[in-house]
Write an enzyme that holds these catalytic residues in place. Structure first.
Site, short mmCIF file in Angstrom:
data_model
loop_
_atom_site.label_atom_id
_atom_site.label_comp_id
_atom_site.label_asym_id
_atom_site.label_seq_id
_atom_site.Cartn_x
_atom_site.Cartn_y
_atom_site.Cartn_z
N GLU A 88 -4.35 3.72 6.22
CA GLU A 88 -4.01 3.36 4.85
C GLU A 88 -4.43 4.49 3.92
O GLU A 88 -3.81 4.75 2.89
CB GLU A 88 -4.73 2.07 4.48
CG GLU A 88 -4.24 1.43 3.22
CD GLU A 88 -5.35 1.11 2.27
OE1 GLU A 88 -5.70 1.99 1.46
OE2 GLU A 88 -5.87 -0.02 2.33
N ARG A 130 0.83 -1.22 0.00
CA ARG A 130 0.00 0.00 0.00
C ARG A 130 0.86 1.27 0.00
O ARG A 130 0.53 2.26 0.65
CB ARG A 130 -0.94 0.03 1.21
CG ARG A 130 -2.00 -1.03 1.22
CD ARG A 130 -2.94 -0.90 0.03
NE ARG A 130 -4.11 -1.74 0.18
CZ ARG A 130 -4.16 -3.03 -0.14
NH1 ARG A 130 -3.10 -3.61 -0.66
NH2 ARG A 130 -5.26 -3.72 0.03
N SER A 175 -10.56 -0.15 3.17
CA SER A 175 -9.82 -0.34 4.42
C SER A 175 -9.28 1.00 4.89
O SER A 175 -8.60 1.69 4.12
CB SER A 175 -8.62 -1.27 4.21
OG SER A 175 -9.03 -2.53 3.76
N1 EPU Z 1 -11.56 -9.91 10.13
C1 EPU Z 1 -12.11 -9.66 11.38
N2 EPU Z 1 -13.21 -8.84 11.46
C2 EPU Z 1 -13.76 -8.26 10.37
C3 EPU Z 1 -13.21 -8.52 9.10
C4 EPU Z 1 -12.10 -9.33 9.00
O1 EPU Z 1 -11.65 -10.15 12.40
O2 EPU Z 1 -14.73 -7.49 10.54
C5 EPU Z 1 -10.35 -10.76 10.06
C6 EPU Z 1 -10.65 -12.21 9.72
O3 EPU Z 1 -9.75 -13.00 10.45
C7 EPU Z 1 -10.33 -12.28 8.24
C8 EPU Z 1 -9.14 -11.34 8.16
O4 EPU Z 1 -9.49 -10.29 9.06
O5 EPU Z 1 -9.99 -13.57 7.83
C9 EPU Z 1 -8.86 -10.78 6.79
O6 EPU Z 1 -10.02 -10.11 6.28
P1 EPU Z 1 -10.14 -9.74 4.72
O7 EPU Z 1 -9.93 -10.95 3.87
O8 EPU Z 1 -11.41 -8.97 4.52
O9 EPU Z 1 -8.88 -8.83 4.45
P2 EPU Z 1 -8.32 -7.53 5.18
O10 EPU Z 1 -6.96 -7.84 5.66
O11 EPU Z 1 -9.27 -6.97 6.18
C10 EPU Z 1 -7.19 -6.71 2.96
C11 EPU Z 1 -7.06 -5.44 2.21
C12 EPU Z 1 -8.33 -5.16 1.40
C13 EPU Z 1 -8.55 -6.32 0.43
C14 EPU Z 1 -8.66 -7.62 1.24
C15 EPU Z 1 -8.78 -8.84 0.35
C16 EPU Z 1 -5.57 -4.03 3.53
C17 EPU Z 1 -5.44 -2.85 4.42
N3 EPU Z 1 -6.80 -4.35 3.13
O12 EPU Z 1 -8.23 -6.52 3.92
O13 EPU Z 1 -8.13 -3.98 0.64
O14 EPU Z 1 -9.73 -6.14 -0.33
O15 EPU Z 1 -7.46 -7.78 2.05
O16 EPU Z 1 -7.54 -9.09 -0.25
O17 EPU Z 1 -4.55 -4.65 3.20
C18 EPU Z 1 -8.42 -1.62 0.67
O18 EPU Z 1 -7.19 -1.54 0.59
O19 EPU Z 1 -9.15 -0.59 0.72
C19 EPU Z 1 -9.04 -2.94 0.74
C20 EPU Z 1 -10.36 -3.11 0.88
#
Ligand code: EPU
Length: 339
Positions: free
Chosen positions: A332, A162, A236
């Site tokens: 971010e 990012r 995010s």
């Molecule tokens: N989780 C929670 N609570 C929640 C949501 C998620 O505990 O409300 C935990 C769960 O353990 C889940 C893990 O977080 O398995 C990962 O969640 P998710 O797959 O939604 O990914 P993220 O790490 O929250 C990142 C990116 C997103 C991208 C997704 C999918 C960042 C900051 N964000 O989110 O990017 O869509 O992975 O690859 O790296 C963005 O940058 O705006 C964005 C949406």
């Protein structure tokens, strides 16, 4: 070039917060970009580049000249099994993804439905579902305030998680006009991400081609991320923190459920969403500023929240995560204020 004075950029940021800027300059063609930059210089206000504002929180009026690079057009050049696709900075990102997958070109399908423009995508090296922009990036063309017209390859862009040179040294000094991507006519789909593996198990089959995978990704995103057309947000809000193995192991002893994902470096990535949810913030609301009820990493504007109110909520969340886990989560999104 379109010139607007004392202009409210409420409709140019996906949080839908009101903020007046000194001037708003819309550049539709490449040659208008250096003219807009020169005009900003002559007006004597700092310049700022704004695409569709899908990764920004603006906390005050801005004493700046905003340049909106709205260059359109998609072109392709074929080199054997590869296709080089070039798109203007103002092209909607998802429209580009659709253009490529409809023709069977592989590479962008995991990045389906990310809000924003092509020109904004390299700034934060957008990423989702196991793929980052840098994986398919060739180069970009743009203008630097001092150095003029430049073509920059991936090395020059200094892509990281990012992050890029456009968030650092080149911030507010460079306007991206177009970006080139290397895509494949016969691509191997990247299905490594947990959520995609779960989807394969649920459906009992794998996506057959880039277009199908793009549809899967769009469906997963829509099920847990809010549509900025319906509710103001910037995806995010915080980055996932990278911890040293020692810090991660100490936390794991105390909180056995804490997620940990290996990275290319020695560090362990944990989930900011998980940390925030554990602190009780999921679905919380302070006035019109809130935390989305289906994903705790997303801050939302339920109506007329100001940027300052959203930032106050973000600050409270950071403090509580720090008190609980001794981790300071970093935004971010680009947080802007001229006060
Ligand atoms: N989780 C929670 N609570 C929640 C949501 C998620 O505990 O409300 C935990 C769960 O353990 C889940 C893990 O977080 O398995 C990962 O969640 P998710 O797959 O939604 O990914 P993220 O790490 O929250 C990142 C990116 C997103 C991208 C997704 C999918 C960042 C900051 N964000 O989110 O990017 O869509 O992975 O690859 O790296 C963005 O940058 O705006 C964005 C949406």
């Amino acid at each position: 070039m379109k010139v607007h004075k004392h202009f409210d950029i409420r409709n140019h940021n996906t949080f839908r917060v009101s903020s007046y800027v000194r001037y708003f300059l819309g550049a539709e063609r490449e040659e208008e970009v250096p003219s807009a930059m020169e005009m900003a210089e002559n007006l004597g206000y700092p310049m700022m580049v704004l695409g569709s504002g899908s990764n920004m929180l603006i906390c005050s009026d801005l004493n700046r000249v905003v340049i909106n690079p709205n260059l359109q057009g998609i072109q392709e050049h074929h080199h054997g099994a590869d296709v080089i696709v070039e798109a203007g900075a103002g092209v909607n990102w998802h429209q580009l993804v659709r253009y490529t997958v409809e023709r069977g070109y592989g590479g962008l399908e995991n990045l389906a439905l990310i809000p924003g423009t092509v020109g904004a995508a390299p700034v934060q090296n957008i990423g989702a579902y196991g793929v980052e922009l840098k994986d398919v990036f060739v180069d970009l063309l743009g203008f630097h305030r001092q150095h003029g017209r430049m073509v920059m390859d991936a090395g020059a862009c200094r892509f990281a998680y990012r992050d890029s040179v456009f968030k650092g040294e080149f911030k507010d000094a460079f306007v991206i006009c177009s970006v080139r991507f290397r895509l494949q006519k016969q691509s191997k789909l990247n299905l490594s991400y947990d959520a995609l593996q779960r989807e394969i198990q649920k459906r009992g089959l794998k996506p057959a081609n880039p277009a199908e995978l793009a549809d899967w990704v769009a469906a997963i995103r829509s099920s847990k991320l809010p549509d900025p057309e319906v509710i103001g947000n910037a995806g995010s809000f915080f980055k996932n923190p990278m911890l040293s193995t020692t810090q991660y192991n100490a936390l794991k002893d105390e909180f056995p459920e804490i997620p940990g994902y290996p990275t290319a470096s020695e560090r362990v990535k944990t989930s900011a969403a998980w940390l925030i949810e554990q602190c009780g913030w999921k679905g919380a609301r302070k006035g019109d500023a809130g935390v989305y009820e289906k994903h705790s990493l997303v801050l939302v504007n339920h109506g007329r929240a100001s940027g300052a109110e959203l930032w106050a909520l973000a600050t409270e969340i950071r403090q509580s995560v720090f008190e609980h886990f001794r981790i300071m989560i970093e935004p971010e999104v680009n947080v802007l204020s001229d006060v």
